[in-house]
Design a protein around this motif. Structure first.
Motif, mmCIF file in Angstrom:
data_model
loop_
_atom_site.group_PDB
_atom_site.id
_atom_site.type_symbol
_atom_site.label_atom_id
_atom_site.label_comp_id
_atom_site.label_asym_id
_atom_site.label_seq_id
_atom_site.Cartn_x
_atom_site.Cartn_y
_atom_site.Cartn_z
ATOM 1 N N LEU A 165 0.758 -1.284 0.012
ATOM 2 C CA LEU A 165 -0.002 -0.079 0.281
ATOM 3 C C LEU A 165 0.749 1.448 0.175
ATOM 4 C CD1 LEU A 165 -2.624 -1.071 2.574
ATOM 5 C CD2 LEU A 165 -3.133 -0.797 0.055
ATOM 6 N N LYS A 192 -5.980 1.344 3.016
ATOM 7 C CA LYS A 192 -5.724 1.770 1.638
ATOM 8 C C LYS A 192 -6.115 3.349 1.624
ATOM 9 C CE LYS A 192 -6.150 1.056 -3.408
ATOM 10 N NZ LYS A 192 -5.339 2.304 -3.608
ATOM 11 N N ASP A 193 -7.174 3.571 2.004
ATOM 12 C CA ASP A 193 -7.473 5.256 1.833
ATOM 13 C C ASP A 193 -6.518 5.704 2.804
ATOM 14 O OD1 ASP A 193 -9.619 4.476 0.230
ATOM 15 O OD2 ASP A 193 -11.101 4.544 1.755
ATOM 16 N N TYR A 194 -6.193 5.340 3.894
ATOM 17 C CA TYR A 194 -5.247 6.115 4.667
ATOM 18 C C TYR A 194 -4.000 6.418 3.904
ATOM 19 C CZ TYR A 194 -2.346 6.994 8.665
ATOM 20 O OH TYR A 194 -1.232 7.508 9.732
ATOM 21 N N ALA A 195 -3.488 5.204 3.222
ATOM 22 C CA ALA A 195 -2.445 5.072 2.682
ATOM 23 C C ALA A 195 -2.298 6.224 1.604
ATOM 24 C CB ALA A 195 -1.924 3.887 2.001
ATOM 25 N N ASP A 196 -3.498 6.302 0.678
ATOM 26 C CA ASP A 196 -3.690 7.179 -0.198
ATOM 27 C C ASP A 196 -3.621 8.430 0.027
ATOM 28 O OD1 ASP A 196 -3.656 5.124 -2.069
ATOM 29 O OD2 ASP A 196 -5.922 5.078 -2.420
ATOM 30 N N ALA A 197 -4.315 8.658 1.158
ATOM 31 C CA ALA A 197 -4.387 10.314 1.642
ATOM 32 C C ALA A 197 -2.902 10.653 2.359
ATOM 33 C CB ALA A 197 -5.149 10.325 2.723
ATOM 34 N N ASN A 198 -2.000 9.790 2.568
ATOM 35 C CA ASN A 198 -0.769 10.025 3.437
ATOM 36 C C ASN A 198 0.513 9.952 2.384
ATOM 37 O OD1 ASN A 198 -1.285 11.228 6.106
ATOM 38 N ND2 ASN A 198 -2.717 9.422 6.063
ATOM 39 N N LEU A 199 0.071 9.728 1.155
ATOM 40 C CA LEU A 199 1.550 9.505 -0.080
ATOM 41 C C LEU A 199 2.085 10.921 -0.196
ATOM 42 C CD1 LEU A 199 0.679 6.127 -1.613
ATOM 43 C CD2 LEU A 199 1.978 6.482 0.449
#
Length: 117
Positions: free
Chosen positions: A35, A110-117
């Protein structure tokens, strides 16, 4: 990169059962890495340390690691482990995001990962 603490049972009644717990943690660690997040898997770092230090030491050490992470992923059967229950309590106390390993929660991770990349 965000660091995700992997929390779940480690010790078991046999060496093989303990090894299976470690492999579950590593499997989820790879999901976390895929992720785009960094998994911190305490299970792996102490894999061969059985009996070298007491449980009190390891709980204190893992709580220190958890406090340096950005979120926590709780593995299957985490609520059957005294150590994992303590890790969950600490994560809640310091307001870390906590995710669980069932399918909808992995989507949230996954949403957390996408928001923090």
């Amino acid at each position: 990169m965000k660091i995700i603490y992997i929390a779940g049972p480690l010790g078991a009644s046999t060496a093989w059962a303990t090894e299976k717990n470690i492999r579950v943690a590593e499997d989820y660690g790879l999901i976390v890495a895929n992720l785009g997040l960094v998994p911190l898997i305490p299970h792996s770092m102490s894999r061969f340390f059985s009996g070298a230090k007491n449980d009190r030491y390891w709980l204190a050490a893992t709580v220190q690691l958890l406090q340096r992470c950005d979120a926590v992923l709780m593995l299957p059967h985490w609520n059957e482990s005294e150590g994992s229950k303590a890790e969950f309590a600490e994560a809640s106390r310091i307001n870390l995001p906590v995710f669980f390993c069932d399918h909808p929660e992995l989507a949230r991770l996954k949403d957390y990962a996408d928001a923090n990349l």
